[in-house]
Design an enzyme around this catalytic site. Sequence first.
Site, PDB file in Angstrom:
ATOM      1  N   SER A  70      -0.990  -7.492   5.302  1.00 30.40           N
ATOM      2  CA  SER A  70      -2.416  -7.070   4.765  1.00 30.40           C
ATOM      3  C   SER A  70      -1.971  -5.777   3.919  1.00 30.40           C
ATOM      4  O   SER A  70      -0.843  -5.057   4.149  1.00 30.40           O
ATOM      5  CB  SER A  70      -3.464  -6.638   5.642  1.00 30.40           C
ATOM      6  OG  SER A  70      -3.094  -5.467   6.659  1.00 30.40           O
ATOM      7  N   CYS A  71      -2.771  -5.540   3.101  1.00 33.32           N
ATOM      8  CA  CYS A  71      -2.792  -4.187   2.076  1.00 33.32           C
ATOM      9  C   CYS A  71      -4.242  -4.055   1.525  1.00 33.32           C
ATOM     10  O   CYS A  71      -5.155  -4.365   2.194  1.00 33.32           O
ATOM     11  CB  CYS A  71      -1.707  -4.413   0.900  1.00 33.32           C
ATOM     12  SG  CYS A  71      -2.494  -5.963  -0.254  1.00 33.32           S
ATOM     13  N   LEU A  72      -4.157  -3.371   0.497  1.00 29.23           N
ATOM     14  CA  LEU A  72      -5.590  -2.739   0.011  1.00 29.23           C
ATOM     15  C   LEU A  72      -6.262  -4.059  -0.707  1.00 29.23           C
ATOM     16  O   LEU A  72      -7.344  -4.461  -0.480  1.00 29.23           O
ATOM     17  CB  LEU A  72      -5.353  -1.736  -0.762  1.00 29.23           C
ATOM     18  CG  LEU A  72      -6.709  -0.970  -1.393  1.00 29.23           C
ATOM     19  CD1 LEU A  72      -7.732  -0.579  -0.060  1.00 29.23           C
ATOM     20  CD2 LEU A  72      -6.476   0.124  -2.120  1.00 29.23           C
ATOM     21  N   GLY A  96      -4.560  -7.286  -1.806  1.00 27.68           N
ATOM     22  CA  GLY A  96      -3.819  -8.637  -1.463  1.00 27.68           C
ATOM     23  C   GLY A  96      -2.541  -8.946  -2.210  1.00 27.68           C
ATOM     24  O   GLY A  96      -2.062  -9.846  -1.813  1.00 27.68           O
TER      25      GLY A  96
END
Length: 99
Positions: free
Chosen positions: A79-81, A83
């Site tokens: 996951s990240c901020l 995508g």
Amino acid sequence: LCVWGTPDLSYRELKDLKKTNVLHIDVRERWEVDRHGAIPASVNIPLGELVEALQMDPVDFKEQYKHKMPSKSDPVVFSCLAGTRSKQALCVATSLGFS
């Protein structure tokens, strides 16, 4: 080659997966985690460190990231901020032989 059509997960799906043995790797930068907060039960490995991290000796991985290193067949969620980096992380893991 990486397939970009991998399905995204909703918050609820991720929450349900975290009840299993999935490893959740947050590939945001450390300053982002400091500013916006850590995701509970996730391991923060910034995208720029991911190639090296996924090739580490398992003992060194455990020491640095405080979590058991995943095997190439273990379930992993990135996951990240927004995508984009999580999809890049998926490509990195796939290129290193993770399924």
